[in-house]
Design a protein around this motif. Structure first.
Motif, PDB file in Angstrom:
ATOM      1  N   SER A 167      41.466  82.012  33.467  1.00  0.00           N
ATOM      2  CA  SER A 167      42.744  81.848  34.151  1.00  0.00           C
ATOM      3  C   SER A 167      43.781  81.224  33.206  1.00  0.00           C
ATOM      4  CB  SER A 167      42.541  80.955  35.380  1.00  0.00           C
ATOM      5  OG  SER A 167      43.755  80.751  36.049  1.00  0.00           O
ATOM      6  N   ASN A 168      44.991  81.741  33.236  1.00  0.00           N
ATOM      7  CA  ASN A 168      46.113  81.302  32.392  1.00  0.00           C
ATOM      8  C   ASN A 168      46.035  81.837  30.966  1.00  0.00           C
ATOM      9  OD1 ASN A 168      47.401  79.846  34.441  1.00  0.00           O
ATOM     10  ND2 ASN A 168      46.263  77.979  33.964  1.00  0.00           N
ATOM     11  N   SER A 169      45.097  82.739  30.677  1.00  0.00           N
ATOM     12  CA  SER A 169      45.018  83.300  29.322  1.00  0.00           C
ATOM     13  C   SER A 169      46.285  84.092  28.993  1.00  0.00           C
ATOM     14  CB  SER A 169      43.779  84.180  29.156  1.00  0.00           C
ATOM     15  OG  SER A 169      43.762  85.214  30.122  1.00  0.00           O
ATOM     16  N   GLY A 170      46.857  84.753  29.990  1.00  0.00           N
ATOM     17  CA  GLY A 170      48.104  85.490  29.771  1.00  0.00           C
ATOM     18  C   GLY A 170      49.255  84.569  29.417  1.00  0.00           C
ATOM     19  N   ARG A 171      49.272  83.402  30.038  1.00  0.00           N
ATOM     20  CA  ARG A 171      50.345  82.433  29.766  1.00  0.00           C
ATOM     21  C   ARG A 171      50.266  81.882  28.348  1.00  0.00           C
ATOM     22  NH1 ARG A 171      50.849  78.534  35.090  1.00  0.00           N
ATOM     23  NH2 ARG A 171      51.537  80.131  36.563  1.00  0.00           N
ATOM     24  N   ILE A 172      49.057  81.536  27.922  1.00  0.00           N
ATOM     25  CA  ILE A 172      48.934  80.969  26.575  1.00  0.00           C
ATOM     26  C   ILE A 172      49.200  82.054  25.534  1.00  0.00           C
ATOM     27  CG2 ILE A 172      46.411  81.274  26.368  1.00  0.00           C
ATOM     28  CD1 ILE A 172      48.532  78.351  24.977  1.00  0.00           C
ATOM     29  N   LYS A 173      48.816  83.298  25.830  1.00  0.00           N
ATOM     30  CA  LYS A 173      49.143  84.412  24.926  1.00  0.00           C
ATOM     31  C   LYS A 173      50.657  84.505  24.743  1.00  0.00           C
ATOM     32  CE  LYS A 173      49.350  89.429  24.757  1.00  0.00           C
ATOM     33  NZ  LYS A 173      49.115  90.694  25.463  1.00  0.00           N
ATOM     34  N   GLN A 174      51.412  84.423  25.837  1.00  0.00           N
ATOM     35  CA  GLN A 174      52.867  84.522  25.756  1.00  0.00           C
ATOM     36  C   GLN A 174      53.462  83.325  25.025  1.00  0.00           C
ATOM     37  OE1 GLN A 174      54.457  87.399  26.663  1.00  0.00           O
ATOM     38  NE2 GLN A 174      56.082  86.412  25.458  1.00  0.00           N
TER      39      GLN A 174
END
Length: 237
Positions: free
Chosen positions: A163-170
């Motif tokens: 969870s939140n992997s997309g956020r840290i990628k961005q």
């Protein structure tokens, strides 16, 4: 920004601060290396050594992270590159592994140098990644390394199921644009397998990846030595 960090757990000083406890940990690593070298399973070896020294669960966790068989240690050393080998190269970075370890380091948590010369902490993702006060410091440290060693490209690999992997990628991609860095970030369902099978240089302290990858670089060791970082370090050698 929030007030979260990855500092010590309550009780860590009791488990790791005294010379007596550090001495026991070093002895346990030697015992476990003996067992692993003779083919005993990792979990059973850690429990056997841990029980002998009456370790708590976090001490056993540190012991497992620091231990390896003689064959594993030799294999990892043979594949380990130096900073001079990285110029104009593409490098793949084990995103959560490196980021969380650096966040822990900058938080003053205990960092353990294992028998293979790698550095590990006692934090984990546990299904969800949460940004902390030290996240930007961690990214700054990687950027400094990237520039100083003139890498061609750095690719951060994150676990898609977390969870939140997309956020840290961005966050990584935005940081790269702001700082003019040739970085990419990818989400992978099985990042360990992806990194282990890659022909590129890998940055990770994950034991399984180090055993199976083609070549790797010890980023945390480099940063501690090259940048003279203040580290709450326990050498388990």
């Amino acid at each position: 920004m929030n007030n979260r960090n990855r500092g010590k757990n309550t009780g860590d000083d009791t488990l790791f601060a005294s010379e007596k406890q550090i001495s026991k940990l070093k002895s346990a690593v030697q015992d476990m290396q003996y067992l692993l070298t003779r083919g005993y399973p990792e979990k059973a070896s850690a429990e056997l050594a841990g029980n002998r020294y009456r370790f708590k669960s976090r001490q056993i966790q540190a012991l497992r992270g620091a231990s390896a068989s003689e064959m594993q240690i030799q294999n990892r050393k043979l594949k380990r590159l130096e900073a001079a080998d990285l110029k104009e190269k593409n490098v793949y970075l084990d995103g959560f592994n490196v980021l969380i370890l650096l966040e822990s380091l900058f938080s003053g948590a205990y960092i353990f140098e294992g028998a293979d010369g790698c550095f590990r902490d006692l934090s984990g993702v546990h299904g969800t990644y949460k940004r902390v006060n030290q996240t930007m410091s961690a990214m700054d440290a990687v950027a400094l390394f990237f520039r100083k060693n003139q890498l061609k490209k750095l690719v951060w690999i994150f676990d898609q199921p977390v969870s939140n992997s997309g956020r840290i990628k961005q966050l990584i991609l935005d940081f790269a644009v702001e700082n003019n860095l040739n970085w990419e970030a990818e989400l992978q369902y099985n990042p360990d397998k992806f990194l282990a099978e890659s022909s590129e240089i890998i940055i990770s302290s994950d034991a399984w990846i180090l055993d199976h990858c083609k070549k790797w670089f010890n980023l945390i060791g480099y940063l501690i030595e090259e940048e003279n970082l203040s580290v709450n370090l326990i050498r388990m050698l």
